[in-house]
Design an enzyme around this catalytic site. Structure first.
Site, PDB file in Angstrom:
ATOM      1  N   ASN A 188       0.565   5.829  -0.317  1.00 55.78           N
ATOM      2  CA  ASN A 188      -0.313   6.993  -0.387  1.00 55.78           C
ATOM      3  C   ASN A 188       0.529   8.241  -0.180  1.00 55.78           C
ATOM      4  O   ASN A 188       1.385   8.272   0.708  1.00 55.78           O
ATOM      5  CB  ASN A 188      -1.396   6.897   0.700  1.00 55.78           C
ATOM      6  N   GLY A 198     -17.979  12.464   1.058  1.00 56.33           N
ATOM      7  CA  GLY A 198     -18.815  12.234  -0.114  1.00 56.33           C
ATOM      8  C   GLY A 198     -18.031  11.821  -1.338  1.00 56.33           C
ATOM      9  O   GLY A 198     -18.426  12.098  -2.468  1.00 56.33           O
ATOM     10  N   HIS A 218       0.857  -1.188   0.000  1.00 53.35           N
ATOM     11  CA  HIS A 218       0.000   0.000   0.000  1.00 53.35           C
ATOM     12  C   HIS A 218       0.890   1.233   0.000  1.00 53.35           C
ATOM     13  O   HIS A 218       1.957   1.243   0.621  1.00 53.35           O
ATOM     14  CB  HIS A 218      -0.891   0.007   1.245  1.00 53.35           C
TER      15      HIS A 218
END
Length: 300
Positions: free
Chosen positions: A108, A258, A106
Protein backbone atom coordinates in the site's frame (compact mmCIF):
# COMPACT_ATOMS: atom_id res chain seq x y z
CA UNK A 1 3.20 21.67 -0.49
CA UNK A 2 3.24 18.48 -2.53
CA UNK A 3 2.29 18.31 -6.22
CA UNK A 4 -0.95 16.35 -5.91
CA UNK A 5 -1.33 15.82 -9.65
CA UNK A 6 2.14 14.30 -9.87
CA UNK A 7 1.35 11.93 -7.00
CA UNK A 8 -1.93 10.86 -8.63
CA UNK A 9 -0.18 10.24 -11.96
CA UNK A 10 2.46 8.14 -10.21
CA UNK A 11 -0.10 6.07 -8.32
CA UNK A 12 -2.01 5.26 -11.50
CA UNK A 13 1.17 4.22 -13.29
CA UNK A 14 2.19 2.12 -10.28
CA UNK A 15 -1.12 0.26 -10.45
CA UNK A 16 -0.51 -0.38 -14.16
CA UNK A 17 3.05 -1.61 -13.61
CA UNK A 18 2.19 -3.92 -10.71
CA UNK A 19 -0.73 -5.46 -12.58
CA UNK A 20 1.47 -6.08 -15.61
CA UNK A 21 4.18 -7.77 -13.52
CA UNK A 22 1.67 -9.97 -11.71
CA UNK A 23 -0.04 -10.99 -14.95
CA UNK A 24 3.32 -12.01 -16.36
CA UNK A 25 4.12 -14.07 -13.25
CA UNK A 26 0.72 -15.77 -13.42
CA UNK A 27 1.05 -16.54 -17.10
CA UNK A 28 -2.64 -17.01 -18.00
CA UNK A 29 -5.05 -14.67 -16.24
CA UNK A 30 -5.55 -10.91 -16.54
CA UNK A 31 -6.94 -8.27 -14.22
CA UNK A 32 -10.51 -7.14 -14.75
CA UNK A 33 -11.07 -3.45 -14.09
CA UNK A 34 -14.09 -1.97 -12.34
CA UNK A 35 -14.12 1.85 -12.29
CA UNK A 36 -16.31 3.44 -9.64
CA UNK A 37 -17.43 6.82 -8.35
CA UNK A 38 -17.96 7.79 -4.73
CA UNK A 39 -21.10 9.77 -3.99
CA UNK A 40 -19.37 12.02 -1.46
CA UNK A 41 -16.50 12.76 -3.87
CA UNK A 42 -13.86 10.92 -5.85
CA UNK A 43 -13.62 7.37 -7.11
CA UNK A 44 -11.19 4.75 -8.21
CA UNK A 45 -10.17 1.76 -10.31
CA UNK A 46 -10.54 -1.68 -8.76
CA UNK A 47 -8.67 -4.45 -10.56
CA UNK A 48 -9.13 -8.09 -9.62
CA UNK A 49 -7.50 -11.22 -11.00
CA UNK A 50 -9.28 -14.45 -10.07
CA UNK A 51 -8.51 -18.15 -10.53
CA UNK A 52 -5.32 -17.73 -12.51
CA UNK A 53 -2.67 -20.38 -12.96
CA UNK A 54 -0.72 -19.05 -9.96
CA UNK A 55 -2.87 -16.36 -8.34
CA UNK A 56 -6.08 -17.61 -6.75
CA UNK A 57 -7.24 -14.07 -6.09
CA UNK A 58 -5.42 -10.79 -6.39
CA UNK A 59 -6.63 -7.23 -6.15
CA UNK A 60 -4.78 -4.03 -7.02
CA UNK A 61 -6.79 -0.89 -6.23
CA UNK A 62 -6.32 2.77 -7.02
CA UNK A 63 -8.53 5.30 -5.29
CA UNK A 64 -8.71 9.08 -4.97
CA UNK A 65 -11.41 10.28 -2.61
CA UNK A 66 -12.22 13.53 -0.85
CA UNK A 67 -14.71 14.82 1.66
CA UNK A 68 -15.66 17.46 4.21
CA UNK A 69 -14.47 15.64 7.32
CA UNK A 70 -11.74 13.13 8.06
CA UNK A 71 -13.08 9.86 9.54
CA UNK A 72 -12.00 8.77 13.04
CA UNK A 73 -9.44 6.24 11.77
CA UNK A 74 -7.49 9.05 10.09
CA UNK A 75 -7.46 11.34 13.14
CA UNK A 76 -6.82 8.76 15.86
CA UNK A 77 -3.11 9.59 15.91
CA UNK A 78 -3.63 13.28 15.07
CA UNK A 79 -6.75 14.52 16.92
CA UNK A 80 -5.93 18.13 16.01
CA UNK A 81 -7.09 17.32 12.46
CA UNK A 82 -10.62 16.36 13.50
CA UNK A 83 -13.11 18.31 11.41
CA UNK A 84 -10.71 18.94 8.53
CA UNK A 85 -11.71 18.42 4.94
CA UNK A 86 -9.50 15.92 3.17
CA UNK A 87 -8.41 14.18 0.05
CA UNK A 88 -6.72 10.80 0.05
CA UNK A 89 -5.23 8.77 -2.77
CA UNK A 90 -3.44 5.48 -2.85
CA UNK A 91 -2.74 2.10 -4.36
CA UNK A 92 -3.40 -0.96 -2.23
CA UNK A 93 -3.07 -4.62 -3.13
CA UNK A 94 -3.26 -8.13 -1.74
CA UNK A 95 -2.22 -11.31 -3.55
CA UNK A 96 -3.43 -14.80 -2.55
CA UNK A 97 -1.91 -17.69 -4.47
CA UNK A 98 -3.10 -21.25 -5.08
CA UNK A 99 0.17 -22.81 -3.94
CA UNK A 100 0.68 -22.78 -0.15
CA UNK A 101 4.43 -22.36 -0.73
CA UNK A 102 3.82 -18.96 -2.35
CA UNK A 103 3.29 -16.40 0.42
CA UNK A 104 0.42 -13.95 0.55
CA UNK A 105 1.65 -10.40 0.08
CA UNK A 106 0.23 -6.97 0.74
CA UNK A 107 1.36 -3.51 -0.33
CA UNK A 108 0.00 0.00 0.00
CA UNK A 109 1.20 3.52 -0.77
CA UNK A 110 -0.93 6.56 -0.10
CA UNK A 111 -1.09 10.30 0.39
CA UNK A 112 -3.37 12.34 2.68
CA UNK A 113 -4.06 16.05 2.59
CA UNK A 114 -6.08 17.70 5.34
CA UNK A 115 -7.31 21.30 5.20
CA UNK A 116 -9.00 23.61 7.66
CA UNK A 117 -10.06 27.17 6.98
CA UNK A 118 -7.46 29.69 8.09
CA UNK A 119 -4.63 27.15 8.31
CA UNK A 120 -2.04 25.77 5.93
CA UNK A 121 -2.84 22.36 4.43
CA UNK A 122 -1.33 19.38 6.22
CA UNK A 123 -0.02 16.51 4.09
CA UNK A 124 1.64 13.19 4.68
CA UNK A 125 2.54 9.92 3.00
CA UNK A 126 2.17 6.36 4.23
CA UNK A 127 2.34 2.76 3.13
CA UNK A 128 4.73 -0.15 2.90
CA UNK A 129 4.52 -3.87 2.23
CA UNK A 130 4.57 -7.12 4.19
CA UNK A 131 4.86 -10.84 3.49
CA UNK A 132 2.67 -13.57 4.98
CA UNK A 133 4.09 -17.04 4.28
CA UNK A 134 2.54 -20.37 5.25
CA UNK A 135 5.62 -22.53 4.67
CA UNK A 136 8.43 -19.98 4.90
CA UNK A 137 11.97 -20.20 3.51
CA UNK A 138 14.71 -18.23 5.24
CA UNK A 139 16.21 -17.17 1.90
CA UNK A 140 12.86 -15.71 0.76
CA UNK A 141 12.46 -13.71 3.97
CA UNK A 142 16.01 -12.45 3.64
CA UNK A 143 15.65 -11.40 -0.02
CA UNK A 144 12.33 -9.68 0.77
CA UNK A 145 13.99 -7.59 3.47
CA UNK A 146 17.12 -6.95 1.41
CA UNK A 147 14.95 -5.41 -1.32
CA UNK A 148 13.04 -3.37 1.26
CA UNK A 149 16.28 -2.10 2.77
CA UNK A 150 17.69 -1.17 -0.65
CA UNK A 151 14.57 0.89 -1.41
CA UNK A 152 15.05 2.88 1.81
CA UNK A 153 18.84 3.32 1.82
CA UNK A 154 19.05 6.41 -0.44
CA UNK A 155 17.00 8.28 2.17
CA UNK A 156 19.14 7.52 5.21
CA UNK A 157 20.46 4.50 7.08
CA UNK A 158 17.83 4.88 9.81
CA UNK A 159 14.78 4.55 7.52
CA UNK A 160 14.77 0.78 6.95
CA UNK A 161 15.21 -0.32 10.61
CA UNK A 162 12.62 2.24 11.68
CA UNK A 163 10.04 1.21 9.07
CA UNK A 164 10.85 -2.48 9.62
CA UNK A 165 10.16 -2.18 13.35
CA UNK A 166 7.02 -0.15 12.63
CA UNK A 167 5.81 -2.98 10.37
CA UNK A 168 6.51 -5.64 13.02
CA UNK A 169 4.52 -3.66 15.55
CA UNK A 170 1.66 -2.72 13.25
CA UNK A 171 0.97 -6.12 11.66
CA UNK A 172 0.67 -7.81 15.03
CA UNK A 173 -2.36 -9.78 16.16
CA UNK A 174 -2.60 -8.89 19.82
CA UNK A 175 -5.28 -11.47 20.55
CA UNK A 176 -3.08 -14.22 19.02
CA UNK A 177 0.24 -12.93 20.36
CA UNK A 178 1.87 -13.36 16.94
CA UNK A 179 2.91 -11.31 13.96
CA UNK A 180 0.82 -11.61 10.81
CA UNK A 181 3.86 -12.75 8.86
CA UNK A 182 7.54 -11.89 8.48
CA UNK A 183 7.05 -8.15 8.10
CA UNK A 184 8.64 -5.71 5.70
CA UNK A 185 8.02 -1.96 5.77
CA UNK A 186 5.32 0.24 7.26
CA UNK A 187 5.17 4.01 7.70
CA UNK A 188 2.47 6.62 8.18
CA UNK A 189 2.07 10.36 8.81
CA UNK A 190 5.41 10.85 7.05
CA UNK A 191 6.50 14.25 5.74
CA UNK A 192 9.80 14.85 7.52
CA UNK A 193 11.97 14.79 4.36
CA UNK A 194 9.99 17.59 2.74
CA UNK A 195 7.66 17.34 -0.27
CA UNK A 196 10.10 16.15 -2.93
CA UNK A 197 12.14 13.66 -0.94
CA UNK A 198 9.18 12.26 0.97
CA UNK A 199 7.47 11.62 -2.37
CA UNK A 200 10.68 10.10 -3.74
CA UNK A 201 10.77 7.68 -0.79
CA UNK A 202 7.16 6.70 -1.45
CA UNK A 203 8.03 6.00 -5.09
CA UNK A 204 11.11 3.99 -4.20
CA UNK A 205 9.10 1.77 -1.87
CA UNK A 206 6.20 1.43 -4.30
CA UNK A 207 8.45 0.57 -7.23
CA UNK A 208 10.39 -2.03 -5.22
CA UNK A 209 7.36 -4.17 -4.35
CA UNK A 210 7.46 -6.31 -7.50
CA UNK A 211 11.26 -6.62 -7.16
CA UNK A 212 10.68 -8.06 -3.70
CA UNK A 213 7.71 -10.34 -4.45
CA UNK A 214 7.87 -11.63 -8.02
CA UNK A 215 11.16 -13.57 -7.58
CA UNK A 216 9.61 -15.42 -4.62
CA UNK A 217 6.50 -16.24 -6.65
CA UNK A 218 8.59 -17.56 -9.54
CA UNK A 219 10.75 -19.66 -7.23
CA UNK A 220 7.85 -21.32 -5.37
CA UNK A 221 4.87 -21.44 -7.74
CA UNK A 222 5.69 -24.90 -9.18
CA UNK A 223 6.44 -26.65 -5.89
CA UNK A 224 4.35 -29.75 -5.26
CA UNK A 225 1.85 -29.70 -2.39
CA UNK A 226 -0.99 -31.81 -1.06
CA UNK A 227 -4.20 -31.54 0.92
CA UNK A 228 -2.34 -31.08 4.21
CA UNK A 229 -0.54 -27.97 2.96
CA UNK A 230 -3.71 -26.58 1.38
CA UNK A 231 -5.74 -27.02 4.56
CA UNK A 232 -3.04 -25.30 6.61
CA UNK A 233 -2.97 -22.43 4.12
CA UNK A 234 -6.75 -22.01 4.48
CA UNK A 235 -6.46 -22.10 8.26
CA UNK A 236 -3.71 -19.47 8.33
CA UNK A 237 -5.67 -17.25 5.96
CA UNK A 238 -8.07 -16.86 8.85
CA UNK A 239 -5.43 -14.81 10.63
CA UNK A 240 -5.25 -12.51 7.63
CA UNK A 241 -9.01 -11.96 7.77
CA UNK A 242 -8.90 -11.32 11.51
CA UNK A 243 -6.27 -8.62 11.14
CA UNK A 244 -7.97 -6.86 8.23
CA UNK A 245 -11.35 -6.73 9.91
CA UNK A 246 -10.22 -5.96 13.46
CA UNK A 247 -7.05 -3.83 13.25
CA UNK A 248 -6.30 -2.56 9.76
CA UNK A 249 -6.52 1.25 9.58
CA UNK A 250 -6.93 1.24 5.80
CA UNK A 251 -9.99 -1.01 6.01
CA UNK A 252 -11.46 1.13 8.78
CA UNK A 253 -10.75 4.35 6.86
CA UNK A 254 -12.45 3.01 3.75
CA UNK A 255 -15.56 1.90 5.59
CA UNK A 256 -15.77 5.00 7.80
CA UNK A 257 -15.33 7.37 4.86
CA UNK A 258 -18.12 5.78 2.84
CA UNK A 259 -15.78 4.03 0.42
CA UNK A 260 -16.85 1.29 -1.95
CA UNK A 261 -17.30 -1.83 0.17
CA UNK A 262 -16.56 -4.32 -2.63
CA UNK A 263 -13.25 -2.61 -3.31
CA UNK A 264 -12.31 -2.34 0.36
CA UNK A 265 -12.98 -6.02 1.05
CA UNK A 266 -11.39 -7.33 -2.16
CA UNK A 267 -8.33 -8.04 0.01
CA UNK A 268 -10.07 -10.99 1.66
CA UNK A 269 -9.15 -14.47 0.39
CA UNK A 270 -11.68 -16.50 -1.63
CA UNK A 271 -11.43 -19.54 0.66
CA UNK A 272 -10.60 -19.67 4.38
CA UNK A 273 -11.24 -21.95 7.35
CA UNK A 274 -11.24 -21.72 11.12
CA UNK A 275 -10.82 -24.70 13.44
CA UNK A 276 -11.42 -24.68 17.16
CA UNK A 277 -8.24 -24.71 19.26
CA UNK A 278 -6.06 -26.21 16.52
CA UNK A 279 -2.42 -26.88 17.38
CA UNK A 280 0.42 -27.89 15.03
CA UNK A 281 2.18 -31.22 15.54
CA UNK A 282 5.48 -31.09 17.40
CA UNK A 283 8.41 -30.93 15.01
CA UNK A 284 6.20 -30.31 11.97
CA UNK A 285 6.74 -27.68 9.25
CA UNK A 286 3.54 -26.06 10.45
CA UNK A 287 4.93 -25.70 13.97
CA UNK A 288 8.13 -24.19 12.56
CA UNK A 289 6.09 -21.28 11.17
CA UNK A 290 5.04 -20.42 14.73
CA UNK A 291 8.35 -21.03 16.49
CA UNK A 292 10.78 -19.58 13.94
CA UNK A 293 8.92 -16.98 11.89
CA UNK A 294 5.91 -15.39 13.62
CA UNK A 295 7.95 -13.09 15.83
CA UNK A 296 10.07 -10.07 14.99
CA UNK A 297 13.54 -10.99 13.69
CA UNK A 298 16.51 -9.33 12.10
CA UNK A 299 16.35 -11.01 8.69
CA UNK A 300 19.56 -9.39 7.47
Amino acid sequence: MIDVDAVIDYLKSLQDNICSALEQADGTATFKEDSWQREQGGGGRTRVLADGAVIEKGGVNFSHVFGDQLPPSATAARPELAGCSFQAAGVSLVIHSHNPYVPTSHANVRVFIAEKEGADPVWWFGGGYDLTPFYPFEEDCRSWHETAKAACEPFGAAIYPRFKQWCDEYFYLKHRNETRGVGGLFFDDFNELGPEQSFALLKSIGDSYTDAYIPIVNKRKDMEYGEREKQFQLYRRGRYVEFNLVFDRGTLFGLQSGGRTESILMSLPPLVRWEYDWKPEDGSPEQRLYTDFLKPRDWL
